[in-house]
Design a protein around this motif. Structure first.
Motif, PDB file in Angstrom:
ATOM      1  N   ASP A 152      10.944 -33.823 -10.418  1.00  0.00           N
ATOM      2  CA  ASP A 152       9.965 -33.975 -11.157  1.00  0.00           C
ATOM      3  C   ASP A 152       8.867 -32.999 -11.507  1.00  0.00           C
ATOM      4  O   ASP A 152       8.639 -31.907 -12.931  1.00  0.00           O
ATOM      5  N   ALA A 153       8.522 -32.748 -10.640  1.00  0.00           N
ATOM      6  CA  ALA A 153       7.462 -31.037 -10.204  1.00  0.00           C
ATOM      7  C   ALA A 153       8.127 -30.096 -10.223  1.00  0.00           C
ATOM      8  O   ALA A 153       7.732 -29.098 -10.976  1.00  0.00           O
ATOM      9  N   ILE A 154       9.832 -29.808 -10.274  1.00  0.00           N
ATOM     10  CA  ILE A 154      10.147 -28.459 -10.130  1.00  0.00           C
ATOM     11  C   ILE A 154      10.784 -28.630 -11.399  1.00  0.00           C
ATOM     12  O   ILE A 154      10.688 -27.746 -12.451  1.00  0.00           O
ATOM     13  N   VAL A 155      11.257 -29.578 -11.865  1.00  0.00           N
ATOM     14  CA  VAL A 155      11.255 -29.821 -13.500  1.00  0.00           C
ATOM     15  C   VAL A 155      10.205 -29.078 -14.945  1.00  0.00           C
ATOM     16  O   VAL A 155      10.145 -27.927 -15.324  1.00  0.00           O
ATOM     17  N   GLU A 156       9.092 -29.846 -14.209  1.00  0.00           N
ATOM     18  CA  GLU A 156       7.870 -29.131 -15.687  1.00  0.00           C
ATOM     19  C   GLU A 156       8.365 -28.607 -15.158  1.00  0.00           C
ATOM     20  O   GLU A 156       6.872 -27.305 -16.008  1.00  0.00           O
TER      21      GLU A 156
ATOM     22  N   GLY B 273      11.211 -26.189 -16.155  1.00  0.00           N
ATOM     23  CA  GLY B 273      12.066 -26.452 -17.053  1.00  0.00           C
ATOM     24  C   GLY B 273      13.141 -26.148 -17.729  1.00  0.00           C
ATOM     25  O   GLY B 273      14.172 -26.537 -16.887  1.00  0.00           O
ATOM     26  N   ASP B 274      13.518 -25.938 -18.420  1.00  0.00           N
ATOM     27  CA  ASP B 274      15.236 -25.448 -19.017  1.00  0.00           C
ATOM     28  C   ASP B 274      16.053 -24.468 -17.746  1.00  0.00           C
ATOM     29  O   ASP B 274      17.217 -24.851 -17.453  1.00  0.00           O
ATOM     30  N   ALA B 275      14.841 -23.602 -17.175  1.00  0.00           N
ATOM     31  CA  ALA B 275      16.346 -23.135 -16.542  1.00  0.00           C
ATOM     32  C   ALA B 275      16.592 -23.535 -15.394  1.00  0.00           C
ATOM     33  O   ALA B 275      17.390 -23.310 -14.491  1.00  0.00           O
TER      34      ALA B 275
END
Length: 470
Positions: free
Chosen positions: A156-160, A163-165
């Motif tokens: 979740d921290a990586i996605v935050e 993001g879309d990348a």
């Protein structure tokens, strides 16, 4: 694909997290600090995310010319090229001055940072976890790289942060790349030689022969850690490269010393990693120091490559240090033929990793050897050849009975492997088998690669009937 680098001081668990994310034990792990020295990358999967992960050497304060300083330069290069840095601390041990100094470095140089507090499951880790807030890198993510705790929160921290990348690459249903890593890859046999197919090359040799310098010169950048100290490389590190439009995967390996001299556990792990690289490679370049060539260990390494069935090529490195080149070259040619009879015709090239001299010749030798290693000979040609060989020199008679040879066929390539059908395989003898192997090598141009010749006894079609009558 998004690139994420794992950063931190020595012994906080970076390589353990790297191995967990790639799903394999690719990076060497040991209790002592400073095991990792070179950058190592791999294809990582974290739940629904896919990205490239880079393991780095532990950050240390040191002068630029020292080994630790050169290791730090490699890590800083990884930070500069990564889309995200996972800055890892040891929650169990708590913060130390190095963590504070390098947190400041991360704030100044990293594009984006996620703070990771490893060993958070350990007793007494709560205080270290709370202290991590003082680094000013946001909320720490508590994980256990060894036990897989906290991976959902890390995702979740990586996605935050990205993001879309990173989500753009999530859920791709692509088959695994055959050029993964030597520890787990399976070799596939190709029916015909394809000169455009990607090529896997392992660079091996004794410590301080110049293997890493040679790879850096090939790819045109200081990708591998080098220096006057012997035994700098520990992991088998792979790098992607192209030569004349052909994709190449190069494996740098730890220096191979005589087995009797290997005492430390870490060196044993490094050697095991190098041996896996040899088994995974198609062509193995054995780097010899031209100032002290053909030491016993050099000959043992070439013999190992041949026994593993890989395609060997010799690179006499440090050619820039040789003055009387004609005399040295004549001596090298004589010794190569005399000391390596098991690889007769092996291609040997003089090179200089320091100046780049001879690298194109070396690549041509590699390509030629790889093509021979993939050779196939038709059964018709083989049996015409066999008839001539047996007519010129019949197999020996043992106990008054002559051995009859029925036929020969090639059962596989990579390396060329043949099966000989004979009435008495046990009586054929090593000398006659060597006679046939040398004949195959000379007649079909199989120079410089291992040749395997198996013997089998033809099935008796009446054996089953005789068994029923008895």
């Amino acid at each position: 694909m998004v690139t994420i680098a794992i950063i931190g001081r020595p012994n906080v668990g970076k390589s353990t997290l790297f191995n967990r994310l790639v799903g394999k034990r690719l990076a060497l792990v040991d209790d002592r600090p400073g095991v990792t020295r070179d950058r190592r990358s791999g294809d990582a999967t974290l739940m629904d995310l896919e990205f490239e992960i880079v393991d780095t050497a532990g950050l240390e304060e040191a002068g630029a010319e020292t080994l630790e300083g050169r290791m730090r330069a490699q890590t800083e290069a990884a930070i500069a090229t990564a889309d995200l840095a996972l800055f890892m601390i040891d929650a169990k041990a708590g913060l130390n001055p190095q963590d504070l100094a390098f947190a400041d470095l991360m704030r100044r140089t990293a594009a984006k940072v996620v703070l990771v507090a490893n060993k958070a499951e350990a007793k007494g880790a709560e205080s270290g976890f709370i202290d991590a807030y003082s680094l000013g890198l946001g909320e720490p993510i508590g994980i256990s790289a060894e036990h897989g705790v906290g991976m959902a929160e890390l995702r979740d921290a990586i996605v935050e942060a990205l993001g879309d990348a990173v989500l753009d690459h999530a859920g791709d249903d692509e088959s695994a790349d055959a050029d993964s890593d030597p520890a787990f890859a399976q070799e596939e046999e190709e029916p015909a030689y394809d000169p455009t197919k990607p090529l896997r090359i392992a660079i091996v040799g004794r410590p301080n022969a110049g293997k890493s310098t040679l790879i850096n010169r090939f790819i045109g950048e200081d990708r591998m850690l080098t220096g006057p100290e012997a035994g700098i490389t520990r992991d088998s590190i792979s790098v992607e490269w192209e030569w004349r439009g052909r994709k190449i995967k190069l494996f740098d390996t730890a220096g191979l010393r005589r087995k009797a001299r290997i005492q430390e556990k870490l060196e044993k792990l490094s050697v095991a990693d190098a041996l896996r690289a040899i088994k995974f490679a198609e062509v193995v370049v054995v780097v010899l120091d031209v100032t002290i060539p053909f030491e016993r260990q050099d000959l043992s390494i070439v013999d190992l490559v041949v026994r593993e069935g890989r395609a060997p090529v010799i690179a006499f490195n440090k050619w820039d240090l040789v003055e009387d080149r004609q005399a040295v070259l004549a001596d090298l040619r004589e010794k190569t033929g005399r000391l390596l009879p098991q690889a007769r015709g092996i291609r040997a090239v003089t090179v200089s990793g320091e100046t780049g001299e001879g690298l194109d010749r070396l690549m041509r030798a590699i390509a030629e050897t790889h093509e021979i290693w993939n050779s196939r000979v038709s059964t018709a040609k083989l049996n015409q050849w066999l008839e001539r060989m047996v007519g010129h020199h019949p197999p020996p008679a043992v106990a008054g009975r002559r051995v009859t040879i029925k036929y020969i066929t090639q059962v596989k390539s990579r390396p060329p492997t043949f099966m000989l059908s004979t009435t008495r395989p046990e009586a054929l003898g090593v000398a006659y088998t060597r006679y046939l192997i040398n004949g195959l090598r000379d007649s079909f141009g199989l120079l410089g690669v291992p040749i395997r010749l198996g013997l089998r006894k033809p099935d008796n079609p009446y054996a089953a009937k005789a068994k029923r009558r008895s």
